[in-house]
Design a protein around this motif. Sequence first.
Motif, mmCIF file in Angstrom:
data_model
loop_
_atom_site.group_PDB
_atom_site.id
_atom_site.type_symbol
_atom_site.label_atom_id
_atom_site.label_comp_id
_atom_site.label_asym_id
_atom_site.label_seq_id
_atom_site.Cartn_x
_atom_site.Cartn_y
_atom_site.Cartn_z
ATOM 1 N N TYR A 1 0.815 -1.222 0.000
ATOM 2 C CA TYR A 1 0.000 0.000 0.000
ATOM 3 C C TYR A 1 0.845 1.267 0.000
ATOM 4 N N GLY A 2 1.963 1.257 0.707
ATOM 5 C CA GLY A 2 2.783 2.452 0.815
ATOM 6 C C GLY A 2 3.383 2.926 -0.501
ATOM 7 N N LEU A 3 3.346 2.078 -1.538
ATOM 8 C CA LEU A 3 3.897 2.468 -2.835
ATOM 9 C C LEU A 3 2.906 3.245 -3.688
ATOM 10 N N LEU A 4 1.630 3.249 -3.311
ATOM 11 C CA LEU A 4 0.633 3.896 -4.153
ATOM 12 C C LEU A 4 0.878 5.389 -4.321
ATOM 13 N N GLN A 5 1.514 5.991 -3.331
ATOM 14 C CA GLN A 5 1.804 7.419 -3.435
ATOM 15 C C GLN A 5 2.756 7.729 -4.587
ATOM 16 N N ARG A 6 3.474 6.704 -5.091
ATOM 17 C CA ARG A 6 4.393 6.873 -6.221
ATOM 18 C C ARG A 6 3.811 6.238 -7.491
ATOM 19 N N TRP A 7 2.505 6.381 -7.658
ATOM 20 C CA TRP A 7 1.805 5.737 -8.769
ATOM 21 C C TRP A 7 2.302 6.184 -10.142
ATOM 22 N N ASP A 8 2.938 7.357 -10.204
ATOM 23 C CA ASP A 8 3.377 7.881 -11.504
ATOM 24 C C ASP A 8 4.825 7.537 -11.829
ATOM 25 N N GLU A 9 5.496 6.711 -10.994
ATOM 26 C CA GLU A 9 6.883 6.320 -11.271
ATOM 27 C C GLU A 9 6.906 4.949 -11.953
ATOM 28 N N PRO A 10 7.431 4.852 -13.146
ATOM 29 C CA PRO A 10 7.413 3.589 -13.903
ATOM 30 C C PRO A 10 8.031 2.411 -13.157
ATOM 31 N N ARG A 11 9.030 2.654 -12.318
ATOM 32 C CA ARG A 11 9.710 1.538 -11.653
ATOM 33 C C ARG A 11 8.808 0.801 -10.668
ATOM 34 N N PHE A 12 7.693 1.429 -10.268
ATOM 35 C CA PHE A 12 6.799 0.798 -9.303
ATOM 36 C C PHE A 12 5.490 0.311 -9.928
ATOM 37 N N GLN A 13 5.389 0.388 -11.242
ATOM 38 C CA GLN A 13 4.126 0.042 -11.896
ATOM 39 C C GLN A 13 3.705 -1.402 -11.596
ATOM 40 N N GLY A 14 4.646 -2.331 -11.681
ATOM 41 C CA GLY A 14 4.309 -3.734 -11.450
ATOM 42 C C GLY A 14 3.842 -4.001 -10.035
ATOM 43 N N LEU A 15 4.484 -3.371 -9.060
ATOM 44 C CA LEU A 15 4.111 -3.560 -7.659
ATOM 45 C C LEU A 15 2.739 -2.968 -7.372
ATOM 46 N N ASP B 1 13.099 -3.773 -11.976
ATOM 47 C CA ASP B 1 12.684 -2.419 -12.355
ATOM 48 C C ASP B 1 13.120 -1.388 -11.330
ATOM 49 N N ALA B 2 13.129 -1.777 -10.061
ATOM 50 C CA ALA B 2 13.481 -0.845 -8.980
ATOM 51 C C ALA B 2 14.971 -0.848 -8.664
ATOM 52 N N TRP B 3 15.745 -1.613 -9.400
ATOM 53 C CA TRP B 3 17.183 -1.729 -9.131
ATOM 54 C C TRP B 3 17.844 -0.356 -9.235
ATOM 55 N N HIS C 1 -15.384 1.037 -4.423
ATOM 56 C CA HIS C 1 -15.683 2.016 -5.472
ATOM 57 C C HIS C 1 -14.454 2.866 -5.782
ATOM 58 N N ALA C 2 -13.747 3.282 -4.737
ATOM 59 C CA ALA C 2 -12.540 4.081 -4.929
ATOM 60 C C ALA C 2 -11.475 3.294 -5.680
ATOM 61 N N THR C 3 -11.384 1.996 -5.394
ATOM 62 C CA THR C 3 -10.397 1.156 -6.084
ATOM 63 C C THR C 3 -10.701 1.076 -7.573
ATOM 64 N N ARG C 4 -11.970 0.939 -7.921
ATOM 65 C CA ARG C 4 -12.339 0.902 -9.342
ATOM 66 C C ARG C 4 -11.962 2.208 -10.034
ATOM 67 N N LEU C 5 -12.207 3.317 -9.349
ATOM 68 C CA LEU C 5 -11.873 4.616 -9.925
ATOM 69 C C LEU C 5 -10.362 4.790 -10.053
ATOM 70 N N PHE C 6 -9.632 4.413 -9.009
ATOM 71 C CA PHE C 6 -8.166 4.533 -9.029
ATOM 72 C C PHE C 6 -7.584 3.653 -10.128
ATOM 73 N N ASN C 7 -8.103 2.439 -10.234
ATOM 74 C CA ASN C 7 -7.595 1.507 -11.248
ATOM 75 C C ASN C 7 -7.824 2.067 -12.653
ATOM 76 N N GLY C 8 -8.980 2.693 -12.861
ATOM 77 C CA GLY C 8 -9.246 3.313 -14.162
ATOM 78 C C GLY C 8 -8.297 4.450 -14.465
ATOM 79 N N LEU C 9 -8.000 5.266 -13.466
ATOM 80 C CA LEU C 9 -7.060 6.370 -13.662
ATOM 81 C C LEU C 9 -5.642 5.877 -13.836
ATOM 82 N N PHE C 10 -5.290 4.791 -13.110
ATOM 83 C CA PHE C 10 -3.923 4.260 -13.155
ATOM 84 C C PHE C 10 -3.623 3.619 -14.508
ATOM 85 N N ASN C 11 -4.601 2.909 -15.036
ATOM 86 C CA ASN C 11 -4.389 2.185 -16.290
ATOM 87 C C ASN C 11 -4.885 2.975 -17.498
#
Length: 470
Positions: free
Chosen positions: A123-137, A252-254, A460-470
């Motif tokens: 969960y703590g990685l979500l704040q870095r949702w816009d960094e490519p190295r954390f996309q998989g996590l 990716d995070a190396w 509901h928030a997860t569905r919205l976040f997932n739509g924005l993330f992807n």
Amino acid sequence: MQLTRSLPADVRPVSLMEPTASRDLYFTLLEEPDRDAARRSAVEYLSSQLEAAAGLPCDLPEDPAGLGEWLTGHTEKIGLQYQAYLDSRRAGAPRRYFSSKAHALHFLRGVAPTKLVDGAWLYGLLQRWDEPRFQGLIQTYLEELGEGLPEKNHVVLYRKLLASQGCDDWQSLDDEHFVQGAIQLALAEAAEQFLPEVIGFNLGYEQLPLHLLITSYELTELGIDPYYFTLHVTVDNADNGHAKKAVQSLLDAWPQVGDSAEFYRRVANGYRLNELGASTLSVIGGFDIEQEVQRVFEKKAAVGQFVHSDYCRFEGRTVNQWLAAPELIGQFLEVMQQRGWIKRNQDPQASRFWQLITGEQAPMFGVFSEHEQQLIHDWIAGDWLAEQQTTRGKPNLRLAQRRQTEQAREKPAGPADNDFDQEARLLLQQLAQLPNRAARMRHLLPLLSPARHHSNAGLHATRLFNGLFN
């Protein structure tokens, strides 16, 4: 899912933390207290747990370039072990893990503190949702949350499973049962200070373990819906599932700047955290039906000592008098056997006490939960139950496949104009007032926390976040 690695079969070390530390922290972090205090507690806890795990074996390759081969080797090893298990069952061997349904329910309850925070460490990685190295996590976390669909959200599924079997009284378990869950919640809280450890923990947790395959098989045999477990078999696969993503996410995070050897050392430390606390195998191995039945009667005695009449006496004591002293519960059960109210190693239907507690017209209907009734049933049945199981039927494959063959639900439509959907409407209104995608993502983050994502608003928030993330 968790993986028992280099240790002997069925053996796993325990945490060195002080008693109650894990349980207290677990509930404290789920209550979402003052964030600064919570973070300090999480950092202190993780530091102690990492110290406890430091001397444990680690089978990661010395060179991260070998992780692909390591993953393939592990997958092949587990596959061969599972095929050997299936061969033994086809040859007539008994179940390896669960001696009875009561044993299986003991397991479901015992691992509940871990399963009910499934995925929390990311969960703590979500704040870095816009960094490519954390996309998989981050994608892994969203998939643990079922991408906002209740029928796929891992915590929702496990809560329903516990409730369906009367096993949702897990909060009083011993501290050791809370270690893994507390580690996950602490990693979520302190990801900024423990990023390599988060990545390493994820690498270990997402590898497919043998016990997951066997558990799914034997739960099916016992008529318990295994979907929560079979879902993990599929999503944790080493081809394109979480196991593969965990390896790729590490690469990716190396770090491109700094001490990469130190980074990998810390990854290995996080990987070792998977070995602390109660495990699947230790929970299964710790089942003692005599102790469990006595625990149930002691719990009921707190209320039962006041509600029985004086008509029935055993050895000169009324039922209320027997129940008023917890130290007498074991003797009371013995007396009921001597008087023929409980006939061990026979069909429970032959026992007068069993007839008192089962059936809608039973005098004690509703006193014991489904889980507690199963414990009492299997305890009374004893050898008789074992005899009934000598001719083993095939697994109930229809039960195992029921959920998997259902058509996937469409994503829920927009919220209707009623009180049931008020939270969803308000959330959409709030997002509409925000200036950009980044602001909307930040606004949704709290609802995706381990404490809230399985709520209606969190889904509901997860569905919205997932739509924005992807």
